[in-house]
Design an enzyme around this catalytic site. Structure first.
Site, PDB file in Angstrom:
ATOM      1  N   LYS A 103       0.866  -1.156  -0.034  1.00 54.80           N
ATOM      2  CA  LYS A 103       0.042   0.011  -0.108  1.00 54.80           C
ATOM      3  C   LYS A 103       0.831   1.292   0.015  1.00 54.80           C
ATOM      4  O   LYS A 103       1.624   1.440   0.894  1.00 54.80           O
ATOM      5  CB  LYS A 103      -0.942   0.127   1.250  1.00 54.80           C
ATOM      6  CG  LYS A 103      -2.091   1.195   1.326  1.00 54.80           C
ATOM      7  CD  LYS A 103      -2.531   1.489   2.612  1.00 54.80           C
ATOM      8  CE  LYS A 103      -3.241   3.032   2.675  1.00 54.80           C
ATOM      9  NZ  LYS A 103      -3.594   3.333   3.814  1.00 54.80           N
ATOM     10  N   GLY A 164      -8.183   9.554  10.183  1.00 56.85           N
ATOM     11  CA  GLY A 164      -8.679   9.583  11.668  1.00 56.85           C
ATOM     12  C   GLY A 164      -9.671  10.449  12.180  1.00 56.85           C
ATOM     13  O   GLY A 164      -9.865  10.727  13.154  1.00 56.85           O
ATOM     14  N   ALA A 190      -9.659   5.679   4.872  1.00 59.16           N
ATOM     15  CA  ALA A 190      -9.624   6.892   5.671  1.00 59.16           C
ATOM     16  C   ALA A 190     -10.935   7.665   5.801  1.00 59.16           C
ATOM     17  O   ALA A 190     -11.757   7.843   4.871  1.00 59.16           O
ATOM     18  CB  ALA A 190      -8.647   8.009   4.918  1.00 59.16           C
TER      19      ALA A 190
END
Length: 267
Positions: A103, A164, A190
């Site tokens: 990734k 986050g 995300a």
């Protein structure tokens, strides 16, 4: 979920469409428990932050999540240049005995963790030439996603919202535009905060969802891991089933009226 509905990434096939990170948990025991409950088969590892053998004498993630049972996906989290990302992912491949699936993540700044797309594209071109099977974290720009696919990335991974943040999918229209053009899996990466966010991503037609903070920072991470597994499965099944069209008004009742007994007239 349908047994033949496989997620294909490069040369590998998976039955789970939930990809889970390994950071921010209380300890390795909780990490393992959450991973098991999630049903995830692909586990992302930040090579710069997690020991998978590069640091002797420290707890090794692979002792609790062995590569014989999970596909370990090394990522370049924490890298801000193409050169840093390349060094990190080459190290990951070495530690995992030539493991090609990786990734790529090149960040633009430390506050938002938004992807630096010029550096991401530069690194992707080199990694593909070196034989890596690149899954790439990117912006939700449809043109950038097409560029990464044309380079040879095996999956594009647009952010739903900032890493986050837990804000969910803030721009579903752009995700839809990416999905309409992509011939490789599109995996939301995300910003997922709770199970409904994961279900929405899958209902849009995404091939999978990658998350970390939403599970690791939940009040009860293991319970949230189970909720995310169910949400991804339900969202995928709903997408395959095909939802009814949305209508502002509908004259068609939900129950059939043919053969219904007419109401009696008042006498």
């Amino acid at each position: 979920m349908m047994s033949d509905d496989a997620l294909v990434l490069g040369t590998r096939r998976f039955t789970s469409r939930l990809l889970l990170g390994t950071g921010k948990y209380k300890d390795l025991a909780q990490t393992k428990e959450a991973i098991v409950e999630s049903g995830a088969q692909i586990i992302t590892v930040a090579i710069r932050r997690t020991n998978i053998g590069q640091t002797r004498g420290e707890p090794n993630l692979l002792d609790v999540l062995p590569p014989s049972q999970y596909t370990i996906l090394p990522n370049s989290a924490g890298c801000y240049t193409a050169d840093d990302a390349l060094r990190t992912l080459r190290l990951g491949r070495e530690l995992l005995d030539g493991h090609a699936l990786t990734k790529l993540e090149v960040l633009g700044d430390s506050q938002t963790l938004y992807p630096n797309m010029p550096e991401t594209i530069k690194a992707a071109e080199i990694l593909v030439r070196e034989g890596f099977e690149v899954m790439v974290y990117c912006s939700d720009d449809p043109i950038q996603a097409q560029t990464l696919e044309s380079i040879g990335c095996v999956a594009v991974m647009p952010l739903a919202s900032l890493i986050g943040s837990g804000m969910g999918i803030l721009n579903p229209w752009n995700i839809q535009l990416i999905l309409e053009k992509a011939k490789v899996p599109v995996i939301v990466d995300a910003g997922v905060g709770t199970a409904s966010d994961a279900a929405i991503a899958m209902e849009l037609g995404c091939a999978g969802v990658l998350m970390n903070t939403a599970v690791a920072q939940a009040k009860y991470p293991v319970k949230m891991a189970g909720a995310m597994r169910k949400a991804v499965e339900a969202g995928r099944e709903a997408f395959l089933a095909g939802r009814m069209p949305k209508k502002l008004y509908s004259a068609a009742p939900s129950s059939p009226t043919v053969g219904a007994i007419a109401p009696s007239k008042a006498v």
